[in-house]
Scaffold this motif. Structure first.
Motif, PDB file in Angstrom:
ATOM      1  N   SER A 174       1.598  -1.436   0.185  1.00 20.37           N
ATOM      2  CA  SER A 174       0.382  -0.050  -0.109  1.00 20.37           C
ATOM      3  C   SER A 174       0.809   1.202   0.042  1.00 20.37           C
ATOM      4  O   SER A 174       0.042   2.359  -0.050  1.00 20.37           O
ATOM      5  CB  SER A 174      -0.805   0.105   1.042  1.00 20.37           C
ATOM      6  OG  SER A 174      -1.702  -1.139   1.393  1.00 20.37           O
ATOM      7  N   VAL A 175       2.025   1.143   0.422  1.00 20.35           N
ATOM      8  CA  VAL A 175       2.534   2.016   0.604  1.00 20.35           C
ATOM      9  C   VAL A 175       3.924   2.430  -1.274  1.00 20.35           C
ATOM     10  O   VAL A 175       3.819   1.642  -1.927  1.00 20.35           O
ATOM     11  CB  VAL A 175       4.133   2.163   0.961  1.00 20.35           C
ATOM     12  CG1 VAL A 175       4.819   3.808   0.598  1.00 20.35           C
ATOM     13  CG2 VAL A 175       3.389   2.210   2.425  1.00 20.35           C
ATOM     14  N   VAL A 176       3.783   3.567  -2.175  1.00 22.18           N
ATOM     15  CA  VAL A 176       4.184   4.299  -3.358  1.00 22.18           C
ATOM     16  C   VAL A 176       5.488   4.705  -3.454  1.00 22.18           C
ATOM     17  O   VAL A 176       6.166   5.801  -2.813  1.00 22.18           O
ATOM     18  CB  VAL A 176       2.698   4.415  -4.294  1.00 22.18           C
ATOM     19  CG1 VAL A 176       1.457   3.616  -4.256  1.00 22.18           C
ATOM     20  CG2 VAL A 176       2.619   5.535  -3.508  1.00 22.18           C
ATOM     21  N   HIS A 177       6.057   4.537  -4.750  1.00 21.49           N
ATOM     22  CA  HIS A 177       6.576   4.996  -4.854  1.00 21.49           C
ATOM     23  C   HIS A 177       6.178   6.726  -5.142  1.00 21.49           C
ATOM     24  O   HIS A 177       5.929   6.486  -6.716  1.00 21.49           O
ATOM     25  CB  HIS A 177       8.142   4.880  -5.582  1.00 21.49           C
ATOM     26  CG  HIS A 177       9.057   5.662  -5.521  1.00 21.49           C
ATOM     27  ND1 HIS A 177      10.011   5.833  -5.240  1.00 21.49           N
ATOM     28  CD2 HIS A 177       9.603   5.942  -7.626  1.00 21.49           C
ATOM     29  CE1 HIS A 177      10.742   7.454  -5.789  1.00 21.49           C
ATOM     30  NE2 HIS A 177      10.459   6.963  -7.163  1.00 21.49           N
ATOM     31  N   VAL A 178       6.660   8.306  -5.617  1.00 22.41           N
ATOM     32  CA  VAL A 178       6.006   9.451  -6.417  1.00 22.41           C
ATOM     33  C   VAL A 178       7.018  10.355  -6.992  1.00 22.41           C
ATOM     34  O   VAL A 178       8.153  10.377  -6.049  1.00 22.41           O
ATOM     35  CB  VAL A 178       5.339  10.317  -4.674  1.00 22.41           C
ATOM     36  CG1 VAL A 178       5.003  11.645  -5.483  1.00 22.41           C
ATOM     37  CG2 VAL A 178       4.609   9.387  -4.028  1.00 22.41           C
ATOM     38  N   ILE A 179       6.969   9.991  -8.384  1.00 28.99           N
ATOM     39  CA  ILE A 179       7.667  11.189  -9.118  1.00 28.99           C
ATOM     40  C   ILE A 179       7.208  12.189  -9.109  1.00 28.99           C
ATOM     41  O   ILE A 179       6.570  12.469  -9.691  1.00 28.99           O
ATOM     42  CB  ILE A 179       8.246  10.275  -9.990  1.00 28.99           C
ATOM     43  CG1 ILE A 179       8.848   8.637  -9.804  1.00 28.99           C
ATOM     44  CG2 ILE A 179       8.906  10.703 -10.957  1.00 28.99           C
ATOM     45  CD1 ILE A 179       9.128   8.134 -11.013  1.00 28.99           C
ATOM     46  N   GLY A 212       4.456   7.186  -1.050  1.00 32.13           N
ATOM     47  CA  GLY A 212       2.716   7.777  -0.603  1.00 32.13           C
ATOM     48  C   GLY A 212       2.152   7.048  -0.265  1.00 32.13           C
ATOM     49  O   GLY A 212       3.040   5.430   0.246  1.00 32.13           O
ATOM     50  N   VAL A 213       0.713   6.759   0.097  1.00 33.77           N
ATOM     51  CA  VAL A 213      -0.129   5.575   0.590  1.00 33.77           C
ATOM     52  C   VAL A 213      -1.444   5.480   0.262  1.00 33.77           C
ATOM     53  O   VAL A 213      -1.807   6.501   0.306  1.00 33.77           O
ATOM     54  CB  VAL A 213       0.205   6.030   2.933  1.00 33.77           C
ATOM     55  CG1 VAL A 213      -0.321   4.811   3.234  1.00 33.77           C
ATOM     56  CG2 VAL A 213       1.540   6.362   3.107  1.00 33.77           C
ATOM     57  N   ILE A 214      -1.686   4.442  -0.048  1.00 35.17           N
ATOM     58  CA  ILE A 214      -2.850   4.239  -1.201  1.00 35.17           C
ATOM     59  C   ILE A 214      -3.996   4.389   0.704  1.00 35.17           C
ATOM     60  O   ILE A 214      -2.980   3.614   1.251  1.00 35.17           O
ATOM     61  CB  ILE A 214      -2.887   3.290  -1.214  1.00 35.17           C
ATOM     62  CG1 ILE A 214      -1.703   3.093  -2.236  1.00 35.17           C
ATOM     63  CG2 ILE A 214      -3.946   3.233  -2.350  1.00 35.17           C
ATOM     64  CD1 ILE A 214      -1.502   1.655  -3.681  1.00 35.17           C
ATOM     65  N   ILE A 215      -4.581   5.072   0.124  1.00 30.56           N
ATOM     66  CA  ILE A 215      -5.968   5.052   1.349  1.00 30.56           C
ATOM     67  C   ILE A 215      -7.479   4.466   0.883  1.00 30.56           C
ATOM     68  O   ILE A 215      -8.010   4.262   2.252  1.00 30.56           O
ATOM     69  CB  ILE A 215      -5.660   6.434   2.162  1.00 30.56           C
ATOM     70  CG1 ILE A 215      -6.674   6.961   1.626  1.00 30.56           C
ATOM     71  CG2 ILE A 215      -4.314   6.683   3.162  1.00 30.56           C
ATOM     72  CD1 ILE A 215      -6.383   8.899   2.031  1.00 30.56           C
ATOM     73  N   ASN A 229      14.392   8.396   6.054  1.00 31.04           N
ATOM     74  CA  ASN A 229      15.871   9.074   5.386  1.00 31.04           C
ATOM     75  C   ASN A 229      15.471   9.757   4.271  1.00 31.04           C
ATOM     76  O   ASN A 229      14.455   9.452   3.715  1.00 31.04           O
ATOM     77  CB  ASN A 229      16.983   8.485   4.948  1.00 31.04           C
ATOM     78  CG  ASN A 229      17.846   7.725   5.982  1.00 31.04           C
ATOM     79  OD1 ASN A 229      18.627   8.571   6.193  1.00 31.04           O
ATOM     80  ND2 ASN A 229      17.716   5.875   6.274  1.00 31.04           N
ATOM     81  N   PRO A 230      16.157  10.438   3.540  1.00 30.41           N
ATOM     82  CA  PRO A 230      15.047  11.240   2.178  1.00 30.41           C
ATOM     83  C   PRO A 230      14.518  10.297   1.449  1.00 30.41           C
ATOM     84  O   PRO A 230      15.577   9.015   1.293  1.00 30.41           O
ATOM     85  CB  PRO A 230      16.754  11.773   1.894  1.00 30.41           C
ATOM     86  CG  PRO A 230      17.293  11.607   3.218  1.00 30.41           C
ATOM     87  CD  PRO A 230      17.088  11.057   3.596  1.00 30.41           C
ATOM     88  N   GLY A 231      13.786  10.310   0.043  1.00 31.38           N
ATOM     89  CA  GLY A 231      13.041   8.545  -0.493  1.00 31.38           C
ATOM     90  C   GLY A 231      10.994   8.734   0.171  1.00 31.38           C
ATOM     91  O   GLY A 231      10.683   8.143   0.032  1.00 31.38           O
ATOM     92  N   ASN A 232      11.810   8.765   1.993  1.00 31.47           N
ATOM     93  CA  ASN A 232      10.574   8.264   2.779  1.00 31.47           C
ATOM     94  C   ASN A 232       9.670   8.838   3.356  1.00 31.47           C
ATOM     95  O   ASN A 232       8.850   8.978   3.835  1.00 31.47           O
ATOM     96  CB  ASN A 232      11.311   7.410   4.117  1.00 31.47           C
ATOM     97  CG  ASN A 232      12.324   6.082   3.748  1.00 31.47           C
ATOM     98  OD1 ASN A 232      11.651   5.300   3.367  1.00 31.47           O
ATOM     99  ND2 ASN A 232      13.117   6.212   4.216  1.00 31.47           N
ATOM    100  N   SER A 233       9.874  10.469   2.409  1.00 33.80           N
ATOM    101  CA  SER A 233       8.834  11.347   3.369  1.00 33.80           C
ATOM    102  C   SER A 233       7.414  11.318   2.339  1.00 33.80           C
ATOM    103  O   SER A 233       7.147  10.619   1.781  1.00 33.80           O
ATOM    104  CB  SER A 233       9.098  12.658   2.572  1.00 33.80           C
ATOM    105  OG  SER A 233      10.478  13.271   3.104  1.00 33.80           O
ATOM    106  N   GLY A 234       6.795  10.656   3.155  1.00 28.69           N
ATOM    107  CA  GLY A 234       5.232  10.530   2.256  1.00 28.69           C
ATOM    108  C   GLY A 234       4.511   9.361   2.869  1.00 28.69           C
ATOM    109  O   GLY A 234       3.276   8.689   2.363  1.00 28.69           O
ATOM    110  N   GLY A 235       5.751   8.587   3.180  1.00 32.07           N
ATOM    111  CA  GLY A 235       5.424   6.621   3.483  1.00 32.07           C
ATOM    112  C   GLY A 235       4.629   6.891   4.912  1.00 32.07           C
ATOM    113  O   GLY A 235       4.054   7.701   5.026  1.00 32.07           O
TER     114      GLY A 235
END
Length: 468
Positions: free
Chosen positions: A72-77, A107-110, A223-229
């Motif tokens: 449910s956790v995604v990569h956002v570009i 990001g997180v799918i809700i 760490n950087p890249g995990n923001s929004g997780g």
């Protein structure tokens, strides 16, 4: 009053241009907002949480919580255009070069139909947003709305099949010392999981600034890249959105901070229903009570919120709160700091009724307070705080539309008193009737162009200011 902007205008505008340019260059992003209206909004899944902890470390098992979350956790570009270094030819010809830049986060799918929550700073100023699922499929994402002051943004993707999603937990019930998992999807490596404990609640990272924060602190590595997780409990339920770290190196050193899930859920529901966040207020101003202040005031308590003033016409005034009261509990939640208070109120809608426990002259009392609408908003692009005009102010300024400047922020705060005598009536030749109009005009502008403000003071004089 006209001389205020003529004498200080160059300094103010020069500062605005410098601040705006610095933000534009360093954040490598460009504004692009789209509000989507949908009459049939999905209901966010919320779980009743059980906080029975394992009796020993031997019984701790993160596998179930991780398996419920990773998909449910995604990569956002975030694809954007930024200013490039100027060559000599660019300088001679007066050109401003631009280049494409890419930022990433998680990001997180809700919901199963593709709503995704992430941080505002992950997608801020994006021209194009893409989302890659844990199965490596990539989709174009639509920006539904943002709440910059809380660093929350809502995205939407359309897929052929229902998506796995994370259920919301009640973050008010999270306890210090319990286990938590931080799940992110940095650098498109598929979801990664780290574990830690809840270190603290109600954290404000900078009590000296103008933004009231109330983060959950954890020592799970972020760490950087995990923001929004996602920050999840041992049941795999969402208790926070990972947002920031405190570090002198830019990498994880043991302090990570997440927006509580109750705050994120309220913002998301507002963005789905209204396209903007409906903010409420209790209707007080005050400060944290501590030992030295208690001694100075002659009170026998060292925790809570000391009420300095009550806003006229607010729910606090109607609930009979007054200056000198000490608030210790709201809605069954212990209140020790202003961050606790603002964090709780941020989860409520205007019209909600909350039970308030307070002390007056040493006596414990209770009252019911209605959360009233707070029309005051901050516009970071202008370094201003504004609110809707009331009837008396419309008569004073002789206008039928506009928004009142309540204070200047940041480096312009020293001009706050003078600017409070102004209302903003137009932005880029567009009439401004409310704070919503102002916010929409700022968001929908071409970020490469300046912001032309038309303002009027109580003496009837108009000023035009260009902010870049």
């Amino acid at each position: 009053m006209k001389s205020f902007f003529k004498t200080l205008g160059a300094a103010v505008l020069g500062g605005a241009i410098a601040v705006g340019g610095y933000s534009y260059i360093t954040e490598n992003q460009e504004n692009s907002y789209l509000l989507k209206e949908d009459n049939a909004q999905p209901e966010l899944a919320v779980s009743q949480v059980s906080y029975e902890m394992p009796e020993s470390m031997e019984n701790v098992d993160f596998r179930d919580a991780a398996s419920k979350t990773v998909n449910s956790v995604v990569h956002v570009i975030n694809k954007t255009v930024t200013r490039a270094p100027q060559s000599f030819a660019d300088v001679m010809r007066g050109r401003v070069p631009y280049r494409e830049a890419i930022g990433t986060g998680s990001g997180v799918i809700i919901t199963e139909d593709g709503y995704i929550v992430t941080n505002n700073h992950v997608i801020e100023n994006a021209r194009e947003i893409q989302v890659t699922l844990n199965n490596r499929r990539t989709y174009s994402a639509e920006l539904v709305g943002t709440e910059p002051s809380s660093d929350i943004a809502l995205l939407k993707i359309d897929t052929e099949n229902p998506l796995p999603y994370v259920v919301f937990a009640d973050s008010d019930q999270v306890q210090i010392g319990e286990w938590a998992l931080a799940v992110g999807n940095p650098f498109n490596l598929t979801s990664t999981v780290t574990a830690g404990i809840i270190s603290a609640k109600g954290r404000d990272l900078d009590e000296r600034d103008d933004v009231m924060q109330s983060f959950i602190q954890t020592d799970a590595a972020v760490n950087p890249g995990n923001s929004g997780g996602a920050l999840v409990n041992m049941n795999g339920e969402l208790i926070g959105i990972n947002t920031a770290i405190a570090s002198r190196t830019g990498s994880y050193v043991g302090y990570s901070f997440a927006v509580p899930s109750n705050n994120a859920r309220k913002i998301i529901e507002d963005l789905m229903e209204y396209g903007m966040v409906q903010r409420g207020m209790l209707g007080i101003s005050g400060r944290d009570l501590n030992g030295s202040l208690a001694e100075q005031l002659g009170v026998d308590r060292s925790e809570g919120i000391y009420v300095a003033d009550v806003v006229p016409g607010s729910g606090a005034e109607k609930g009979k709160l007054r200056s000198g009261d000490i608030i210790t509990n709201i809605g069954g939640i212990r209140i020790r700091t202003f961050a606790d208070l603002t964090g709780y109120v941020a989860t409520k809608n205007p019209g909600d009724i909350v039970d308030v426990t307070y002390f007056r002259d040493g006596d414990r009392r209770q009252t019911r307070v209605e959360i009233t609408k707070n029309s005051t908003i901050q516009i970071p692009e202008l370094n201003l705080e504004v609110r809707d005009l009331d009837a008396e102010e419309k008569r004073l300024f002789k206008v039928n539309e506009g928004v009142k400047i309540t204070r200047a922020l940041g480096e312009f705060s020293k001009y706050s008193a003078a600017m409070q005598d102004y209302v903003i009536v137009k932005v880029n030749d567009e009439k401004i009737n409310s704070t919503s109009d102002l916010k929409r005009a700022i968001e929908n502008r071409d970020p490469r162009e300046g912001i032309m403000l038309v303002m009027k003071n109580s003496e009837g004089e108009f000023e035009r200011i260009l902010v870049r």
